[in-house]
Design a protein around this motif. Structure first.
Motif, PDB file in Angstrom:
ATOM      1  N   CYS A  56       0.846  -1.199   0.000  1.00  0.00           N
ATOM      2  CA  CYS A  56       0.000   0.000   0.000  1.00  0.00           C
ATOM      3  C   CYS A  56       0.879   1.245   0.000  1.00  0.00           C
ATOM      4  CB  CYS A  56      -0.903  -0.034   1.220  1.00  0.00           C
ATOM      5  SG  CYS A  56      -1.887   1.439   1.492  1.00  0.00           S
ATOM      6  N   THR A  57       1.966   1.199   0.769  1.00  0.00           N
ATOM      7  CA  THR A  57       2.898   2.335   0.835  1.00  0.00           C
ATOM      8  C   THR A  57       3.459   2.643  -0.558  1.00  0.00           C
ATOM      9  OG1 THR A  57       3.489   1.563   3.032  1.00  0.00           O
ATOM     10  CG2 THR A  57       4.917   3.227   2.059  1.00  0.00           C
ATOM     11  N   HIS A  82      -1.817   5.464   9.990  1.00  0.00           N
ATOM     12  CA  HIS A  82      -0.538   4.760   9.869  1.00  0.00           C
ATOM     13  C   HIS A  82       0.486   5.761   9.328  1.00  0.00           C
ATOM     14  CE1 HIS A  82       2.476   1.963   8.410  1.00  0.00           C
ATOM     15  NE2 HIS A  82       1.805   0.942   8.890  1.00  0.00           N
ATOM     16  N   ASP A 153      -6.485   6.409   1.333  1.00  0.00           N
ATOM     17  CA  ASP A 153      -5.728   5.302   1.926  1.00  0.00           C
ATOM     18  C   ASP A 153      -6.764   4.281   2.396  1.00  0.00           C
ATOM     19  OD1 ASP A 153      -4.418   3.514   3.574  1.00  0.00           O
ATOM     20  OD2 ASP A 153      -3.133   5.017   4.509  1.00  0.00           O
ATOM     21  N   ALA A 155      -6.202   1.096   3.095  1.00  0.00           N
ATOM     22  CA  ALA A 155      -5.502  -0.083   3.621  1.00  0.00           C
ATOM     23  C   ALA A 155      -6.410  -0.951   4.501  1.00  0.00           C
ATOM     24  CB  ALA A 155      -4.273   0.347   4.409  1.00  0.00           C
ATOM     25  N   SER A 177      -4.092  -2.515   1.120  1.00  0.00           N
ATOM     26  CA  SER A 177      -2.950  -3.268   1.636  1.00  0.00           C
ATOM     27  C   SER A 177      -3.324  -4.731   1.861  1.00  0.00           C
ATOM     28  CB  SER A 177      -2.491  -2.672   2.971  1.00  0.00           C
ATOM     29  OG  SER A 177      -1.550  -3.527   3.585  1.00  0.00           O
ATOM     30  N   LYS A 182      -4.437  -7.833   7.467  1.00  0.00           N
ATOM     31  CA  LYS A 182      -5.517  -6.994   6.931  1.00  0.00           C
ATOM     32  C   LYS A 182      -6.669  -7.887   6.457  1.00  0.00           C
ATOM     33  CE  LYS A 182      -2.812  -3.384   7.437  1.00  0.00           C
ATOM     34  NZ  LYS A 182      -2.217  -2.109   7.082  1.00  0.00           N
ATOM     35  N   TYR A 321      -3.604   4.461  16.568  1.00  0.00           N
ATOM     36  CA  TYR A 321      -2.182   4.152  16.420  1.00  0.00           C
ATOM     37  C   TYR A 321      -1.482   4.693  17.664  1.00  0.00           C
ATOM     38  CZ  TYR A 321      -3.237   2.757  11.651  1.00  0.00           C
ATOM     39  OH  TYR A 321      -3.747   2.124  10.545  1.00  0.00           O
TER      40      TYR A 321
HETATM   41  C1  LIG Z   1      -1.244  -1.186   6.892  1.00  0.00           C
HETATM   42  C2  LIG Z   1      -1.482   0.218   6.522  1.00  0.00           C
HETATM   43  C3  LIG Z   1      -0.655   0.871   5.614  1.00  0.00           C
HETATM   44  C4  LIG Z   1       0.583   0.237   5.050  1.00  0.00           C
HETATM   45  O1  LIG Z   1       0.292  -0.832   4.221  1.00  0.00           O
HETATM   46  P1  LIG Z   1       1.505  -1.688   3.580  1.00  0.00           P
HETATM   47  O2  LIG Z   1       0.826  -2.601   2.627  1.00  0.00           O
HETATM   48  O3  LIG Z   1       2.130  -2.424   4.729  1.00  0.00           O
HETATM   49  O4  LIG Z   1       2.423  -0.733   2.931  1.00  0.00           O
HETATM   50  C5  LIG Z   1      -0.982   2.163   5.251  1.00  0.00           C
HETATM   51  N1  LIG Z   1      -2.050   2.801   5.767  1.00  0.00           N
HETATM   52  C6  LIG Z   1      -2.851   2.217   6.654  1.00  0.00           C
HETATM   53  C7  LIG Z   1      -4.043   2.944   7.175  1.00  0.00           C
HETATM   54  C8  LIG Z   1      -2.595   0.920   7.080  1.00  0.00           C
HETATM   55  O5  LIG Z   1      -3.396   0.335   7.983  1.00  0.00           O
END
Ligand SMILES: *Cc1c(COP(=O)(O)O)cnc(C)c1O
Length: 381
Positions: A56-57, A82, A153, A155, A177, A182, A321
């Motif tokens: 996701c990053t 995050h 985002d 994720a 993500s 997840k 977080y």
């Molecule tokens: C897990 C998460 C990310 C990062 O995801 P990756 O796939 O590990 O890069 C980014 N934003 C949020 C809100 C997340 O929960």
């Protein structure tokens, strides 16, 4: 020992066997599995385009590269998220301008956005906190007024919708993500969805070195040109094979999460010491990543005791977080932010406990968790 972990990937023989097949085939990249995974995700979200990526990053980084963000540009970023949401802005040299969240849902406080917009602002990124939809209709109104791009985002928002439209499709792009705990996993990995062909093409090129022809589009092997700057943020066939199997289970996973969340909510909602993050608008559908309880009064000592009590009883917990992003050392040192600028985000960081509602949690587990939460609070009274 933790008997019911906070999160646990649900993989079984179908994933094992799919991985083995890819390994045996010798085709580890540029194959059918990534394409099938993309198509399946496109169908699930009803998006025009989907691009598989390594995380996701990586997807968020690619989006800002595609926008052409640079030093001097600013992006509105939620304080409670995050750290990746902010890092993706920072890494292209732009400046994240943090906005506090609302207490009810943990989502960005939309009323505080306009005050933070300047001539340098180029985009708004939102995070659907724990799967609870941000009001994208309001976000888009602000974005249109100031001519800003919007990134979601997503994720934690696999399966989250407003009305019938999947999240990620309200903004210019949405990024998901597939990290192990997840909603679905590909071990590591992510997916970017968009209905915008221009963004899709840019992301496709930038995720693979900026080449003009993807591996399967070349007239003959080795024939391509590089017209753009890019990285290698590809997803491998092994990862895609896992993700594709998970897509067959995603609806079931989401149903269990919903049932678990609602049941635990019923059991805990009347406890006087806490409230639960939730959106009550019926047209906002959450993916129910977890159930986050917030202590009404600031009492870190009490929270630690409850966490320890639950962990000792074999129950996994988490915190979403641990600090608002602007108060993490990197950002705090660089931009000199203070706690008072992010009161609600700090409240959630310091006073919340996240409880599991994933598909690994049975009804019996759920009853036990709820019982132990109640017991721990009683012991502290
Ligand atoms: C897990 C998460 C990310 C990062 O995801 P990756 O796939 O590990 O890069 C980014 N934003 C949020 C809100 C997340 O929960």
């Amino acid at each position: 020992m933790i008997k019911i972990p906070f999160g646990k990937p649900i993989v079984s023989y179908s994933e094992f066997s799919a991985v083995l097949k890819v390994l045996k085939s010798g085709k580890y990249v540029h194959g059918k599995k990534t394409v099938e995974f993309e198509n399946s995700f496109k169908k699930f979200t009803n998006s025009k385009y989907a691009v598989s990526i390594s995380s996701c990053t990586a997807g968020m980084h690619l989006f800002y590269l595609a926008l052409g963000l640079k030093k001097g540009d600013e992006v509105i970023v939620p304080a409670q998220t995050h750290v990746a949401t902010a890092h993706a802005v920072e890494i292209v040299g732009a400046k994240p301008i943090f906005v506090d969240c609302e207490l009810k849902t943990g989502n960005i406080d939309i009323n505080k956005i306009e005050k933070k917009i300047s001539k340098k602002t180029k985009a708004i990124v939102v995070v659907h906190f724990l799967g609870i939809p941000v009001d994208m209709i309001k976000i888009n109104k602000i974005a249109n007024k100031y001519n800003l791009s919007v990134l979601e985002d997503c994720a934690l928002a696999v399966g989250s919708k407003i009305k019938d439209k999947h999240l990620g499709l309200y903004g210019d792009a949405g990024v998901f993500s597939f990290y192990p705990v997840k909603h679905i996993t590909s071990a590591e990995g992510g997916m970017l969805i968009t209905n915008n062909k221009k963004i899709f093409n840019k992301i496709k090129s930038k995720k693979a070195f900026g080449v003009d022809k993807s591996y399967n589009q070349r007239d003959y092997p080795g024939k391509y040109d590089v017209k753009d700057l890019g990285l290698n943020y590809r997803m491998s066939e092994v990862h895609a094979a896992i993700g594709l199997e998970q897509m067959k289970k995603v609806k079931n996973f989401l149903q269990i999460r919903k049932k678990n969340f609602n049941l635990m909510y019923k059991k805990l909602k009347n406890l006087k010491e806490i409230f639960i993050l939730k959106n009550n608008d019926k047209s906002f559908i959450s993916s129910n990543y977890c159930l986050s309880i917030i202590f009404k009064k600031r009492n870190i000592f009490k929270r630690t005791k409850v966490i320890n009590f639950l962990n000792k009883n074999g129950l996994g917990t988490s915190i979403y977080y641990p600090k608002p992003v602007p108060l993490m050392s990197y950002y705090k040192k660089k931009y000199k932010y203070k706690v008072k600028d992010f009161k609600n985000a700090s409240t959630i960081s310091e006073q919340s406990i996240a409880l599991p509602v994933g598909p690994h949690v049975s009804i019996k587990n759920l009853n036990f968790i709820s019982k132990k939460v109640k017991e721990s609070l009683r012991l502290l009274r």
